[in-house]
Structure formats: structure tokens, C-alpha cells
Enzyme design. Sequence first.
Site, mmCIF file in Angstrom:
data_model
loop_
_atom_site.group_PDB
_atom_site.id
_atom_site.type_symbol
_atom_site.label_atom_id
_atom_site.label_comp_id
_atom_site.label_asym_id
_atom_site.label_seq_id
_atom_site.Cartn_x
_atom_site.Cartn_y
_atom_site.Cartn_z
ATOM 1 N N SER A 86 14.842 -18.110 55.112
ATOM 2 C CA SER A 86 15.289 -18.432 56.568
ATOM 3 C C SER A 86 16.323 -17.850 56.242
ATOM 4 O O SER A 86 16.808 -16.955 56.060
ATOM 5 C CB SER A 86 14.755 -19.908 57.210
ATOM 6 O OG SER A 86 15.423 -20.364 58.156
ATOM 7 N N ASP A 99 5.231 -17.826 63.517
ATOM 8 C CA ASP A 99 6.533 -18.929 63.459
ATOM 9 C C ASP A 99 7.735 -19.537 64.348
ATOM 10 O O ASP A 99 8.233 -17.768 64.895
ATOM 11 C CB ASP A 99 7.154 -17.930 62.102
ATOM 12 C CG ASP A 99 8.512 -18.422 61.834
ATOM 13 O OD1 ASP A 99 9.293 -19.441 62.199
ATOM 14 O OD2 ASP A 99 8.414 -18.397 60.203
ATOM 15 N N HIS A 112 6.619 -21.838 59.542
ATOM 16 C CA HIS A 112 8.008 -21.072 58.919
ATOM 17 C C HIS A 112 8.338 -20.859 57.460
ATOM 18 O O HIS A 112 9.922 -20.762 56.999
ATOM 19 C CB HIS A 112 9.114 -21.501 59.988
ATOM 20 C CG HIS A 112 10.576 -21.676 59.648
ATOM 21 N ND1 HIS A 112 10.370 -20.309 59.743
ATOM 22 C CD2 HIS A 112 11.527 -21.309 58.904
ATOM 23 C CE1 HIS A 112 12.412 -19.302 59.315
ATOM 24 N NE2 HIS A 112 12.843 -20.485 59.058
#
Lengths: 262, 262
Positions: free
Chosen positions: A94, A215, A243
Site C-alpha cells: 500500500s 481491491d 487490499h
Amino acid sequence: MSWFEKLRGRRTGAGNRVVILSHGFGTDQDAWTSLRPWFEARFDVVSFDLAGCGPMGAESYDFERHGSMFGYADDLVELMDELGLQGCTYVGHSMSCMIGAAAASARPDLFEQIVMIGGSPRYLNDADYVGGFEQENLDQLFESMAANYQAWVAGFAPIVVGVDDREAVADFSRTLFQMRPDIALNTSRTIFESDMRQAVLRVATPVHLIQTSSDVAVPIQVGEWLAGAISNASLDIIDAAGHLPHITAPAEVIRILERRLG
Amino acid sequence: MSWFEKLRGRRTGAGNRVVILSHGFGTDQDAWTSLRPWFEARFDVVSFDLAGCGPMGAESYDFERHGSMFGYADDLVELMDELGLQGCTYVGHSMSCMIGAAAASARPDLFEQIVMIGGSPRYLNDADYVGGFEQENLDQLFESMAANYQAWVAGFAPIVVGVDDREAVADFSRTLFQMRPDIALNTSRTIFESDMRQAVLRVATPVHLIQTSSDVAVPIQVGEWLAGAISNASLDIIDAAGHLPHITAPAEVIRILERRLG
């Protein structure tokens, strides 16, 4: 205090090659628990908590320095220089994907290869770019975080986890609650309002992109944009939701890592 | 009710080859948590709780049937037949090593290869055989288990874990407490008074032996005896302490599995 100490650095495993594991927003380095034994079996493993995250997050966070991805990238570069590391494998999840991109474009000597799990250079839609969010979505997000952080976490965690995995939702909620709410709010502003596309275009290091097919934070088009923008990139899509595939689908991620990192 | 249901069977992962994971005394199938992603990345993974263990342990346990290793081996064979499995990789820890040996000597068609982690065919010393224990050691063990199970667990768990790993000790204690004390006592009698050396001598399946260099339950000589007794065996010694290396040293175990299971 060194950055390694400040960010609760851990160094485990064997192997001559060094891998840096850098987690994403709302988790801490325990996010790597399911993948850690695989990495430790073949790498010298360095992990840490991002500024603002983990049990010492409030001490490591600086509202100015960490108001952009480049501040986090400075932390990473300083930590790697302290340890005398070079030519490492870097695995980011991320926000740490873009931290890695910023660090690698500034200091290519530090990185041999980069794995990006669920990364996005820009969350806002733009002309000819699908980020997945409109400004009004983000304003609403920030508003509800500010209004009642606890209630916001209860809604946010299961959506981001994206699959029916109670343990993962409980763990993610716990580490989100661990963040000081004002730091969490500032961090999500920094992430969601960032535009790291120029930094990504400067990355010359080989990049292996991994994302899931569904996601909530990263549409498929983002992975495709990254694969096109980075000169030496591969893109693997895991046919699953969420995610946090390194937490909810670790075997799928291992399969890809074995193929890509050989 | 099928054995798969009775023993809380789980089947996860992908891959065409099937691996059976069978835990040891005092743990349950969650003992495989650190290795599970590695297995799931390359195998169709079947795990279960041994009779007497796990949250449904009291229902699955039969004092007569499970009064010898052969009863557990019958459970395993019936479960594999139910699922129509053949030519599997079997990974057993501790008592499950001998369960696998008994099953493989009776039904070689079910097994392609066997991994034994911390296995011992006999715990009592004998003429020309070092098992590590004298009868008086065992009598004392059974006596203190019977007198105060809770206190016994508090002493036993850290010794068996063997390394300073608080989480592992807490998890092992939790699953020991989960066993009904009379079942735990009968199970440890069954294990410690067993002599599976004849069954081991009949195993024709290739066996990969793994143990640590300092295991309170399994002296090095036991691994050496097994390596000599089994016609097609390898022996890997992990330079670490403890009876639960799949929990406390998973990266070391993965390194060996990658070499041995290719």
C-alpha cells in the site's frame, strides 16, 4: 536514537541477500507474520513500523516530515544507510509501495528489486487516469474519521480486508485503533491526496506488482497504469478480493514471489 | 459422522499434490499456522485435530482405540480413504511421526514421502537404545499430571518449547489446557510407553527426519537410530533448541522442506 530503533526495527532470518519489509497504512510490521517464515528461509529480513504506526507510532511521527511520501522515504533511506545496506530487495504494501518508489528514484543504489503489493500512485481520478476516488469521497472519509474514529474503524476495516476473515479484520482493527486518531487522519490525508506518478516514472529498478482483482483502494486500472509507467515491471493479479492479500491470501503471494524473486 | 468431520478436518491451498499435516501431543492443527502458507502455495493441504485434541477432542477420543498409536493410525487411514487420497506427502510432528510410520507400514499406497519432525519410536532407554527416559522419570511425569494438571502444564510447556518464545509457550499452554486432563494423561501414557521400533523397521516410504539439536523429548541418538532403521531416510538437525521447531523456527524448517521436498 537511530531510525532503526525509532521505528522498532527487527532483523531476523538468514541468507546473504537483504529484504526490507515495509507495511501499509493502519497495520504495523506484524502484517508480515504469514510471509515472514518464507522470507526468513532465504533472506536477511529487516522490518520496521512506519512513522505513526505500531506501539511507538506517536513518538516517531512528525506532522511536517510525514506530511508527504518523501518524508517516509527519507526515513527508509536513513535507516538503510545506518545499516550499511545496498542492492536490497524491497517489499512494500500500500503506501509503502510509493515510499519505495520515491526512495528508489532518489537512491537507486539501495535497491535491486521492488515488490509492490496493492500500491497506487494516486487515488483521485484525473484526466486519462482512473484512481478510483472523487474528491467528495475523500472529503467524506476524512470527515467521518475526524467525527468518530472508533466508529470509522469499525466500518473501514472489513471493507479494506474485503473477505470474510474475522481474524484479519480483528487484527487490522486493533492496529488501526493503536494509531493516535489525529495521526491516522493526517496519514490518510497524506496518502489519499498524494500524486506520486512523477516519482514512479523515474524508477529504474525492476518492480514486481501484485494486487487482487477486487481491491476497494486500488482498481485494476491502477496496476495497469503502474505496469505501463515503470520501465521494468511485471504485474500479477491475484484472483481474490481485498487490499491485504499478504494477510488474507499469503499462499497466493508466496506463489508469485517464488516465481518473481526466484 | 465422517472422520474428516469428527477430527475437524480442513482442506485448503491449491496444487495437485496432497500434503497431510498431523500435529503432535498437546497442540492442535493450529500448530501449522507458520508453515501453512508455504504448504498452501504448493500443495492441496489437509489438516485435522488428533483424537483427544482441539476443541472437539473429548468427543473424538476413545480410551480403548486411542490407547495405542495404531488406533490413531486407523483414524488417519480411514480419513484418507474417505477422501480417496493416495500417494500423499505426510508431515507429522512428535507422536504423529509414529502414527505415520504405523499407517505407512500397513498401507504404503497412501504415502509417497513422509516428513517426521521430532519423532521418537520409544522414549524409554533400552539395551543398546537411548530413548532419553527411565521408567522413574515417566512415573513422576504421570503422577504430577494426575495430581494437578494446571500446575503440570505451567511447568511442562516452557520446557518442551525449549526457547524463550513467550507467544509459543502461551499458545502451547492454551492447547494443553484445552485437553481434558484424563485424556491428556492417557495420551501421554500411550506415547511414552509405546515402542514403535518394529513398525518403523517396516516403513519402505522415503522419510525425511527433522529434529533440533536440543530437544527435551528426543535426544540426538533417537534421530540417528531412526535414520539407521529406515531404509530410505535423510536426517536434518536444526541447530536450535526445542521440541516444536515448526512453531519456534519455521524458517529453518522451510529451508529443509525446500531442499527435501523439492
